[in-house]
Design an enzyme around this catalytic site. Structure first.
Site, mmCIF file in Angstrom:
data_model
loop_
_atom_site.group_PDB
_atom_site.id
_atom_site.type_symbol
_atom_site.label_atom_id
_atom_site.label_comp_id
_atom_site.label_asym_id
_atom_site.label_seq_id
_atom_site.Cartn_x
_atom_site.Cartn_y
_atom_site.Cartn_z
ATOM 1 N N CYS A 106 59.127 -32.641 50.627
ATOM 2 C CA CYS A 106 57.752 -32.972 51.001
ATOM 3 C C CYS A 106 56.836 -31.748 50.833
ATOM 4 O O CYS A 106 56.461 -31.405 49.718
ATOM 5 C CB CYS A 106 57.716 -33.542 52.419
ATOM 6 S SG CYS A 106 56.185 -34.460 52.775
ATOM 7 N N HIS A 198 61.631 -37.847 52.377
ATOM 8 C CA HIS A 198 62.456 -37.122 53.354
ATOM 9 C C HIS A 198 63.884 -37.677 53.384
ATOM 10 O O HIS A 198 64.165 -38.614 54.130
ATOM 11 C CB HIS A 198 61.847 -37.250 54.752
ATOM 12 C CG HIS A 198 60.627 -36.421 54.962
ATOM 13 N ND1 HIS A 198 60.678 -35.130 55.450
ATOM 14 C CD2 HIS A 198 59.320 -36.693 54.736
ATOM 15 C CE1 HIS A 198 59.440 -34.646 55.520
ATOM 16 N NE2 HIS A 198 58.602 -35.568 55.102
ATOM 17 N N GLU A 200 66.312 -36.477 54.810
ATOM 18 C CA GLU A 200 66.929 -36.161 56.111
ATOM 19 C C GLU A 200 66.435 -37.083 57.230
ATOM 20 O O GLU A 200 67.012 -37.099 58.314
ATOM 21 C CB GLU A 200 66.659 -34.691 56.474
ATOM 22 C CG GLU A 200 65.298 -34.395 57.069
ATOM 23 C CD GLU A 200 64.142 -34.331 56.080
ATOM 24 O OE1 GLU A 200 63.049 -33.896 56.471
ATOM 25 O OE2 GLU A 200 64.331 -34.729 54.903
#
Length: 253
Positions: A106, A198, A200
């Site tokens: 990002c 993202h 994660e």
């Protein structure tokens, strides 16, 4: 001697955290650092945290001891000139010269674009939050090595951004795109991999961010509801994203 050799052989990674831990993330995970290590770390590795958003950076003399780095997302603009952002850009320039593995996520994706001469700014189609399906460059040889098996035609990933890459650096190769963002993922050489989404994040992290931003009156209720609705009956392709990122960072190709 044996202990020293084991320490020398242990892979070492660093997270450059460009955001502050929310109270929810502290309580649920012990901080974003644990979210990243859980997603991309493996037993026997050493992971170090540098809160770059607070001005915490590694010494340049220590950079060579690391096998790879991750630059996290951030609520800050990657095109801004705050002291810590300028210092992060300078550090990334050094890592690029050293050809160290850097995974930009990002904000990190956009920082690397800036460092390499590309252009970043407000997203053409406005902010994007929620689960999105992005199209993967299936025929890219590098992705074939990272995935190991067949390269997927598309992957679902959590998105949470208001800026994007407007112009790629000359040396970059686009690895994924979508209807709302032309550059969802790109690479430069074998040492830089950048992802707008993202890998994660999970549902509860996204929902907490949406609620927090809504409470700050920085988004409309309708936008928040739409973002949450994308994950009512779907999930990100977590395992495939972890495989891609781990194989990139750790040279398992």
């Amino acid at each position: 001697m044996v202990v020293e050799q084991q320490k020398k052989n242990k892979k070492r990674f660093a997270l450059f955290l460009a955001t502050c831990d929310s109270e929810f993330v502290k309580k649920a995970y012990g901080g974003y650092f644990n979210v990243f290590v859980s997603a991309f770390g493996e037993e026997g590795e050493q992971w170090d945290l540098f809160r770059v958003v607070d001005g915490d950076f590694p010494d340049e003399k220590d950079l060579d001891s690391y096998d790879g780095f991750i630059i996290s997302g951030s609520p800050h603009d990657a095109f801004a000139d705050a002291d810590w952002i300028v210092k992060l850009c300078s550090l990334c320039q050094k890592l690029d010269e050293m050809e160290k593995k850097v995974l930009g996520i990002c904000f990190g994706h956009q920082i690397i674009t800036r460092v390499k001469g590309g252009k970043i700014g407000r997203a053409r189609q406005g902010p994007d939050m929620g689960l999105r399906t992005i199209t993967i460059a299936k025929d890219n040889e590098k992705l074939g090595l990272y995935f190991g098996d067949e390269v997927p035609a598309s992957l679902a990933i959590v998105k949470c951004h208001q800026d994007e890459v407007l112009e790629l650096p000359d040396s970059a190769t686009v690895l994924a795109s979508s209807e709302v963002c032309q550059v969802e993922m790109f690479s430069i050489g074998d040492h830089l991999l950048c992802i707008q989404g993202h890998p994660e994040y999970n549902k509860e992290i996204l929902f907490e961010i949406v609620d927090r931003v809504l409470n700050m009156k920085l988004m409309e209720q309708e936008f928040a509801d739409k973002a949450k609705s994308t994950m009512e009956s779907a999930e990100p392709d977590k395992d495939l994203w972890q495989k891609l990122c781990k194989n990139f960072l750790k040279g398992q190709i």
